[in-house]
Scaffold this active site. Sequence first.
Site, PDB file in Angstrom:
ATOM      1  N   HIS A 144     -16.927   1.311 -59.935  1.00 35.10           N
ATOM      2  CA  HIS A 144     -17.929   1.732 -60.929  1.00 35.10           C
ATOM      3  C   HIS A 144     -19.115   2.325 -60.148  1.00 35.10           C
ATOM      4  CE1 HIS A 144     -19.953   2.011 -64.685  1.00 35.10           C
ATOM      5  NE2 HIS A 144     -20.397   0.755 -64.825  1.00 35.10           N
ATOM      6  N   HIS A 161     -11.625   9.506 -63.676  1.00 33.42           N
ATOM      7  CA  HIS A 161     -12.456   8.875 -64.709  1.00 33.42           C
ATOM      8  C   HIS A 161     -11.576   8.295 -65.795  1.00 33.42           C
ATOM      9  CE1 HIS A 161     -15.663   8.191 -67.618  1.00 33.42           C
ATOM     10  NE2 HIS A 161     -16.461   8.217 -66.566  1.00 33.42           N
ATOM     11  N   ARG A 178     -22.159  15.963 -65.265  1.00 31.34           N
ATOM     12  CA  ARG A 178     -23.223  15.387 -64.433  1.00 31.34           C
ATOM     13  C   ARG A 178     -22.996  15.761 -62.969  1.00 31.34           C
ATOM     14  NH1 ARG A 178     -22.549   9.199 -66.100  1.00 31.34           N
ATOM     15  NH2 ARG A 178     -20.399   9.823 -65.639  1.00 31.34           N
ATOM     16  N   ASP A 214     -20.213  10.603 -59.214  1.00 33.86           N
ATOM     17  CA  ASP A 214     -20.612  10.053 -57.911  1.00 33.86           C
ATOM     18  C   ASP A 214     -20.349  10.972 -56.731  1.00 33.86           C
ATOM     19  OD1 ASP A 214     -21.570   7.582 -58.907  1.00 33.86           O
ATOM     20  OD2 ASP A 214     -19.512   7.013 -59.303  1.00 33.86           O
ATOM     21  N   ARG A 241     -29.749   3.288 -65.420  1.00 33.13           N
ATOM     22  CA  ARG A 241     -28.945   2.690 -66.487  1.00 33.13           C
ATOM     23  C   ARG A 241     -29.717   1.648 -67.294  1.00 33.13           C
ATOM     24  NH1 ARG A 241     -23.378   3.824 -67.128  1.00 33.13           N
ATOM     25  NH2 ARG A 241     -23.909   5.971 -66.742  1.00 33.13           N
TER      26      ARG A 241
HETATM   27  N1  NMX Z   1      -8.161   7.995 -56.025  1.00 30.38           N
HETATM   28  C1  NMX Z   1      -6.979   7.341 -55.908  1.00 30.38           C
HETATM   29  N2  NMX Z   1      -6.267   6.848 -56.963  1.00 30.38           N
HETATM   30  C2  NMX Z   1      -6.778   7.090 -58.180  1.00 30.38           C
HETATM   31  C3  NMX Z   1      -7.960   7.791 -58.384  1.00 30.38           C
HETATM   32  C4  NMX Z   1      -8.676   8.248 -57.237  1.00 30.38           C
HETATM   33  N3  NMX Z   1      -9.846   8.887 -57.337  1.00 30.38           N
HETATM   34  N4  NMX Z   1      -8.223   7.862 -59.705  1.00 30.38           N
HETATM   35  C5  NMX Z   1      -7.205   7.218 -60.331  1.00 30.38           C
HETATM   36  N5  NMX Z   1      -6.328   6.732 -59.397  1.00 30.38           N
HETATM   37  C6  NMX Z   1      -5.131   5.922 -59.654  1.00 30.38           C
HETATM   38  C7  NMX Z   1      -5.547   4.589 -60.309  1.00 30.38           C
HETATM   39  O1  NMX Z   1      -5.948   3.626 -59.350  1.00 30.38           O
HETATM   40  C8  NMX Z   1      -4.295   4.214 -61.056  1.00 30.38           C
HETATM   41  O2  NMX Z   1      -3.362   3.677 -60.115  1.00 30.38           O
HETATM   42  P1  NMX Z   1      -2.356   2.489 -60.527  1.00 30.38           P
HETATM   43  O3  NMX Z   1      -1.571   3.018 -61.688  1.00 30.38           O
HETATM   44  O4  NMX Z   1      -1.556   2.269 -59.286  1.00 30.38           O
HETATM   45  O5  NMX Z   1      -3.220   1.322 -60.923  1.00 30.38           O
HETATM   46  C9  NMX Z   1      -3.762   5.566 -61.516  1.00 30.38           C
HETATM   47  O6  NMX Z   1      -4.329   6.544 -60.637  1.00 30.38           O
HETATM   48  C10 NMX Z   1      -4.102   5.898 -62.937  1.00 30.38           C
HETATM   49  O7  NMX Z   1      -5.516   5.789 -63.104  1.00 30.38           O
HETATM   50  P2  NMX Z   1      -6.283   6.563 -64.260  1.00 30.38           P
HETATM   51  O8  NMX Z   1      -5.739   6.128 -65.570  1.00 30.38           O
HETATM   52  O9  NMX Z   1      -6.292   8.030 -63.975  1.00 30.38           O
HETATM   53  O10 NMX Z   1      -7.807   6.050 -64.048  1.00 30.38           O
HETATM   54  P3  NMX Z   1      -8.457   4.661 -64.487  1.00 30.38           P
HETATM   55  O11 NMX Z   1      -9.032   4.837 -65.832  1.00 30.38           O
HETATM   56  O12 NMX Z   1      -7.527   3.518 -64.282  1.00 30.38           O
HETATM   57  O13 NMX Z   1      -9.616   4.507 -63.404  1.00 30.38           O
HETATM   58  C11 NMX Z   1     -11.442   5.147 -62.043  1.00 30.38           C
HETATM   59  C12 NMX Z   1     -10.779   5.295 -63.414  1.00 30.38           C
HETATM   60  C13 NMX Z   1     -12.788   5.865 -62.089  1.00 30.38           C
HETATM   61  C14 NMX Z   1     -11.686   3.657 -61.744  1.00 30.38           C
HETATM   62  C15 NMX Z   1     -10.527   5.784 -60.972  1.00 30.38           C
HETATM   63  O14 NMX Z   1     -10.383   7.166 -61.230  1.00 30.38           O
HETATM   64  C16 NMX Z   1     -11.029   5.586 -59.555  1.00 30.38           C
HETATM   65  O15 NMX Z   1     -10.768   4.522 -58.968  1.00 30.38           O
HETATM   66  N6  NMX Z   1     -11.778   6.589 -58.968  1.00 30.38           N
HETATM   67  C17 NMX Z   1     -12.341   6.453 -57.658  1.00 30.38           C
HETATM   68  C18 NMX Z   1     -13.579   5.574 -57.713  1.00 30.38           C
HETATM   69  C19 NMX Z   1     -14.721   6.283 -58.389  1.00 30.38           C
HETATM   70  O16 NMX Z   1     -15.078   7.419 -58.070  1.00 30.38           O
HETATM   71  N7  NMX Z   1     -15.351   5.566 -59.337  1.00 30.38           N
HETATM   72  C20 NMX Z   1     -16.544   6.063 -60.034  1.00 30.38           C
HETATM   73  C21 NMX Z   1     -16.313   6.366 -61.514  1.00 30.38           C
HETATM   74  C22 NMX Z   1     -17.600   6.781 -62.173  1.00 30.38           C
HETATM   75  N8  NMX Z   1     -18.503   5.641 -62.393  1.00 30.38           N
HETATM   76  O17 NMX Z   1     -19.659   5.755 -62.225  1.00 30.38           O
HETATM   77  O18 NMX Z   1     -18.083   4.537 -62.808  1.00 30.38           O
HETATM   78  C1  MLT Z   2     -20.506   5.754 -66.084  1.00 33.61           C
HETATM   79  O1  MLT Z   2     -21.385   6.615 -66.005  1.00 33.61           O
HETATM   80  O2  MLT Z   2     -20.730   4.611 -66.505  1.00 33.61           O
HETATM   81  C2  MLT Z   2     -19.155   6.078 -65.540  1.00 33.61           C
HETATM   82  O3  MLT Z   2     -18.878   7.424 -65.622  1.00 33.61           O
HETATM   83  C3  MLT Z   2     -18.049   5.172 -65.964  1.00 33.61           C
HETATM   84  C4  MLT Z   2     -17.588   5.226 -67.393  1.00 33.61           C
HETATM   85  O4  MLT Z   2     -18.116   5.938 -68.227  1.00 33.61           O
HETATM   86  O5  MLT Z   2     -16.601   4.493 -67.666  1.00 33.61           O
END
Ligand code: NMX
Ligand code: MLT
Length: 393
Positions: free
Chosen positions: A232, A273, A282, A328, A354
């Site tokens: 996150h 995401h 953003r 991010d 936030r």
């Molecule tokens: N790098 C590697 N693997 C990824 C990534 C990524 N950037 N994004 C998704 N995946 C994987 C994810 O871990 C999941 O694997 P598994 O089925 O083995 O569990 C698979 O792809 C399907 O994931 P999604 O449905 O596309 O994404 P989900 O909704 O589960 O997760 C995040 C969303 C944001 C947690 C994920 O994209 C991620 O881990 N991104 C990298 C971390 C990041 O940048 N987080 C910041 C998000 C913004 N914020 O502020 O919160």
């Molecule tokens: C946020 O700004 O909180 C992130 O993009 C994560 C989300 O919306 O799930």
Amino acid sequence: MDGDFVSEDRSLLNLTTGHLNTGLRGVPVGTCRTSFVTPEEGVHYCGYPITELAMLAPEDVVYLLFHKELPNLEQSVEFREELQSRGAIPDGLEQVLATLPREGHPMDWLSIGIHTLGMLGGVDDWREDALNLIARMPRLLGLIFRYREGRVANIPSDDLTLPLVGRFTSTLDLKGIDKAIMNRVLSTYLVLHMDHGGGNLSTFAGKAVASGHATIYSSMAGAMNALSGPLHGRANQSCFEFVKRIGTSEPAEVERFVRGELEAKRPIFGFGHAVLRSEDPRASAQFELGQEICPDDEYFRTICVLREVAPMVLAENPKIRNTNANVDIASGALLNFAGLQDAEYYTTFFGWARVAGIGAQIVDERTVMRGGKGIPIYRPKYIAEEQTLRHLN
Ligand code: NMX
Ligand code: MLT
């Protein structure tokens, strides 16, 4: 959303066992009055697309989140005066910060700092406490930097007449930086990060804690703990750390690095995401700002290459539902360029922003929704797994 939408009983989702254990992904649980997120256009605050608000003053956007309308000039001036009158930090905070372990993560300091503000100055009124906390955040954040870095001598007094961002930068009092650039980067950062619909993890966590009638301060500290995870809010720290590790903006090297991270089963921070399905506006807004203020900065050049290369590599894995840049990706390079060079602090800026969105949403949930009665205590259902009824005898 029109008023009839929730008063009429209508089906929103055909819930199946496939929805279980998916982190409530896409399951509607309530309504939100401050913002909504669409997969293609991203977040809108009270109807306005975020890109149209990016250059506004943070104070005016806080006003929008609380009043659901942008202020006119007179309202804007009055609201700044209101924040000014609420901004003084209660005595005792600095003594607490002085006792915290310097090796502790700044997000843990922030959570404890918010709790401390509540213990010292909470008034047990949702709106009052939310606005007081927003007004006190710049000084709290500045003091967290000063105490954690051990720079406790000659801290300038809190000039409440300054804008929110100016109060932080003046408390921080860094030498040899361009304060106008730092203020601009931080103002844009705050506006872009204030809110993101009702269901992001930190907002959801904060509202859940508040639903048990904990104080705004306890709810917000809980929200900050949720934000501190690397999937996150702390992705902004992790993203800048790996941009530094890449060490080059040469596209082939960047691609090799991304592939190496994936092979090592590490996420590519700054991409993907849960809801968005195109590049986060953003992120686009921050790239635009970077093009203007630091196009030749090596870290900025690296993230520009990453923005092209990572989606291409991530697209090779069909499981990843959004391969584009998220919020991010770019903030670290901009904060670093502005003179904020320790990435460990980056998530505290996310938290600072936030507090406005989460605060406004908690006030709505506690005092406006259900005709002012508020949302009941959160209590979703979990279905028993691998448990059969058994008895001791
Ligand atoms: N790098 C590697 N693997 C990824 C990534 C990524 N950037 N994004 C998704 N995946 C994987 C994810 O871990 C999941 O694997 P598994 O089925 O083995 O569990 C698979 O792809 C399907 O994931 P999604 O449905 O596309 O994404 P989900 O909704 O589960 O997760 C995040 C969303 C944001 C947690 C994920 O994209 C991620 O881990 N991104 C990298 C971390 C990041 O940048 N987080 C910041 C998000 C913004 N914020 O502020 O919160
Ligand atoms: C946020 O700004 O909180 C992130 O993009 C994560 C989300 O919306 O799930």
